[in-house]
Design a protein around this motif. Sequence first.
Motif, mmCIF file in Angstrom:
data_model
loop_
_atom_site.group_PDB
_atom_site.id
_atom_site.type_symbol
_atom_site.label_atom_id
_atom_site.label_comp_id
_atom_site.label_asym_id
_atom_site.label_seq_id
_atom_site.Cartn_x
_atom_site.Cartn_y
_atom_site.Cartn_z
ATOM 1 N N UNK A 162 0.834 -1.210 0.000
ATOM 2 C CA UNK A 162 0.000 0.000 0.000
ATOM 3 C C UNK A 162 0.863 1.251 0.000
ATOM 4 N N UNK A 163 1.861 1.288 0.883
ATOM 5 C CA UNK A 163 2.714 2.467 0.997
ATOM 6 C C UNK A 163 3.526 2.676 -0.276
ATOM 7 N N UNK A 164 4.047 1.597 -0.849
ATOM 8 C CA UNK A 164 4.839 1.707 -2.071
ATOM 9 C C UNK A 164 3.974 2.158 -3.245
ATOM 10 N N UNK A 165 2.792 1.552 -3.377
ATOM 11 C CA UNK A 165 1.908 1.890 -4.497
ATOM 12 C C UNK A 165 1.390 3.319 -4.388
ATOM 13 N N UNK A 166 1.121 3.777 -3.164
ATOM 14 C CA UNK A 166 0.633 5.151 -2.993
ATOM 15 C C UNK A 166 1.702 6.158 -3.396
ATOM 16 N N UNK A 167 2.943 5.888 -3.014
ATOM 17 C CA UNK A 167 4.023 6.777 -3.415
ATOM 18 C C UNK A 167 4.185 6.807 -4.917
ATOM 19 N N UNK A 211 19.909 11.443 -8.998
ATOM 20 C CA UNK A 211 19.087 11.012 -7.864
ATOM 21 C C UNK A 211 19.175 9.520 -7.643
ATOM 22 N N UNK A 212 19.243 8.763 -8.757
ATOM 23 C CA UNK A 212 19.355 7.311 -8.647
ATOM 24 C C UNK A 212 20.630 6.881 -7.951
ATOM 25 N N UNK A 242 12.443 11.279 -7.913
ATOM 26 C CA UNK A 242 11.930 10.123 -8.632
ATOM 27 C C UNK A 242 13.064 9.161 -8.984
ATOM 28 N N UNK A 243 14.310 9.686 -9.052
ATOM 29 C CA UNK A 243 15.456 8.831 -9.312
ATOM 30 C C UNK A 243 15.583 7.680 -8.334
ATOM 31 N N UNK A 244 15.097 7.873 -7.116
ATOM 32 C CA UNK A 244 15.148 6.800 -6.132
ATOM 33 C C UNK A 244 13.798 6.215 -5.779
ATOM 34 N N UNK A 245 12.713 6.790 -6.318
ATOM 35 C CA UNK A 245 11.356 6.406 -5.900
ATOM 36 C C UNK A 245 10.919 5.055 -6.460
ATOM 37 N N UNK A 246 10.854 4.931 -7.779
ATOM 38 C CA UNK A 246 10.298 3.703 -8.339
ATOM 39 C C UNK A 246 11.170 2.496 -8.012
ATOM 40 N N UNK A 247 12.483 2.653 -8.180
ATOM 41 C CA UNK A 247 13.366 1.526 -7.894
ATOM 42 C C UNK A 247 13.271 1.111 -6.438
ATOM 43 N N UNK A 248 13.230 2.108 -5.539
ATOM 44 C CA UNK A 248 13.104 1.790 -4.112
ATOM 45 C C UNK A 248 11.796 1.097 -3.801
#
Length: 500
Positions: free
Chosen positions: A29-34, A83-84, A142-148
Motif C-alpha cells: 500500500x505504501x509503495x503503491x501510494x508513493x 538522484x538514482x 523520482x530517481x530513487x522512488x520507483x526503484x526503491x
Amino acid sequence: MRSRKKTVNPIGLQDITIVDDAKMRKAITAAALGNAMEWFDFGVYGFVAYALGKIFFPGADPSVQMIAALATFSVPFLIRPIGGVFFGAIGDKYGRQKVLAATIVIMSLSTFAIGLIPSYESIGIWAPILLLLAKMAQGFSVGGEYTGASIFVAEYAPDRKRGFLGSWLDFGSIAGFVLGAGVVVLISSVIGEEKFLEWGWRLPFFLALPLGMVGLYLRNALEETPAFQQHVEKLEQGDREGLAHGPKVSFKEVATKHWRSLLTCIGVVAATNVTYYMLLTYMPSYLSHNLHYSEDRGVLIIVAIMVGMLFVQPIIGFVSDKIGRRPFIIAGSIALLLLSIPAFKLINSGQLGLIFAGLLIIAVILNFFIGVMASTLPAMFPTHIRYSALASAFNVSVLIAGITPTAVAWLVETTNDLYMPAYYLMVVAVIGLITGLTMKETANKPLRGAAPAASDLNEARELLQEHHDNIEQKIEDIDTQIAELQAKRENLVQQHPRID
C-alpha cells in the motif's frame, strides 16, 4: 599459510522467511501510494501541457508551446540518474525504508510548488525557470522512488507471489494517472476553459501536498524489508566494526560483475517506459493538437483506456507467477513491432470507436511490460548492491525514454508524418525483443542473495523440497560434466608418450 575450509550449513526450514501478511499489505500500500503520487504529477502535467505552454511560453507558436511544455517535462530526466546514484547508495547502505520516506517528501513539495509559480506575464522569464527547477527537484526524487518501491515490494513478497504483488506497484502508477486526468477533466468542466487557463490548472498540483502527507505517514510506519535485515545480520556476524559505517557498496563490482544484468535492466525499462510515455503523456497532446480533438475529449479517451488497464494489470502479474516473466517481455515486444502501425492507422481514422481500439492495442501491450517489470528488475541483483545497481540502470534507460514526448512531437512537426510515433515504438520493440530473448527467468525463485520467502509453513516446506531437488539436479549435472572431462583427459593422455 594454511587455508581454512569454509563451513556451509545445510539450508533448513528455519532459514526460509515466512512473510507476515499484515506487514506485506502495508508495504504494498505504501509503495503503491508513493508511485501513484509520482505518476499523478506526470499525468496532470501531460494532460495540462497545452495550458502550461500558453501560460509559461505565451509568445510562441502553438506547436512550439506544446513542444516547450513537453521539453520541460523531459529535461528533469537528466537529473534522475543523479538522484538514482544518490538514493541508491543510501538505500543499500542504510536501508530502503528511509529512502522511500525522503523521496515522497521531495516529490510532494516540488509538485505542490508548481501550483504556486506565477505566470510569464507576472514575472517574465523567471516563470519557466522556476517551473524547470521544480521539475528538476521531482526528477531527483523520482530517481530513487520507483526503484526503491519495487525493491521494497519484491523483498517483502513471497517467491511464488512476487509477480502478482509487484504488479500492484504499477497499478498505483496507472491509478495516479487516472486520478490526475480525472481531476483535470473535473476542474476544467466545472469552471470552464477560460478560468482553467487563468488559475484552475494550479489546483491539481495543490493536491500533491495532502497525498504526500498520507504517503509519508504510511511509509514511516513500515519496518525494513526482511531481505535487507538478513543482509545486515550477516554483516553483524562477520564485521561488527564495518557495520557501524553501513554496508559497503562497490560501483566497480556493479559494473564489472553484473554488466549483463545491467544491460537487461536497461532494455526492459527502455521498452516499457517509451511505450508508457508515448501512451500516457504524449497521446493526449497528439489527439488534441495533431488530430484536432478537444482537450477534454482526448483526455476522456485516455482515461477510459487507463481504467481498462487497471483491470488487466494484476492479471498479468498473477499469470507471470505461473508461466514466467520472459514470455510477457517477448510477446509484448513482438506485438509492439507488428501492431504499432495498425494501431496508429486506427487512431488516425477519425472514428471514435476505431481511435479507442487503436489506443487499446497499445495499452494492452504496455500491460505486458509493466505487469512484470516491478517483479523482474529487483531479482537481477544481489541484496547488497540491489538498490544502487537497479537505480543506476533504471534511470539511465529512463533518461532515454523520458525524451519520448518531446522527440516524437518534434518528429511529427518536422516531417508532417502522423505515423512517426509508430516507427518510434517499432525501434524500441526490437530492443525489448533482444532483451527478452537473452534475459534469465526470475519467476518463482528467491531473490539473489536472499533466503527463500514463503506465504506460510506449508509453502515453506514445498520451497525447501524444491531447493533440495534443485541442488540434487545441479550435483548430477556436475557429475556428468566431470565424467565427460575425465573421458577427454584419458583420450589426451593416451595420445602423449610420457604421461601416464
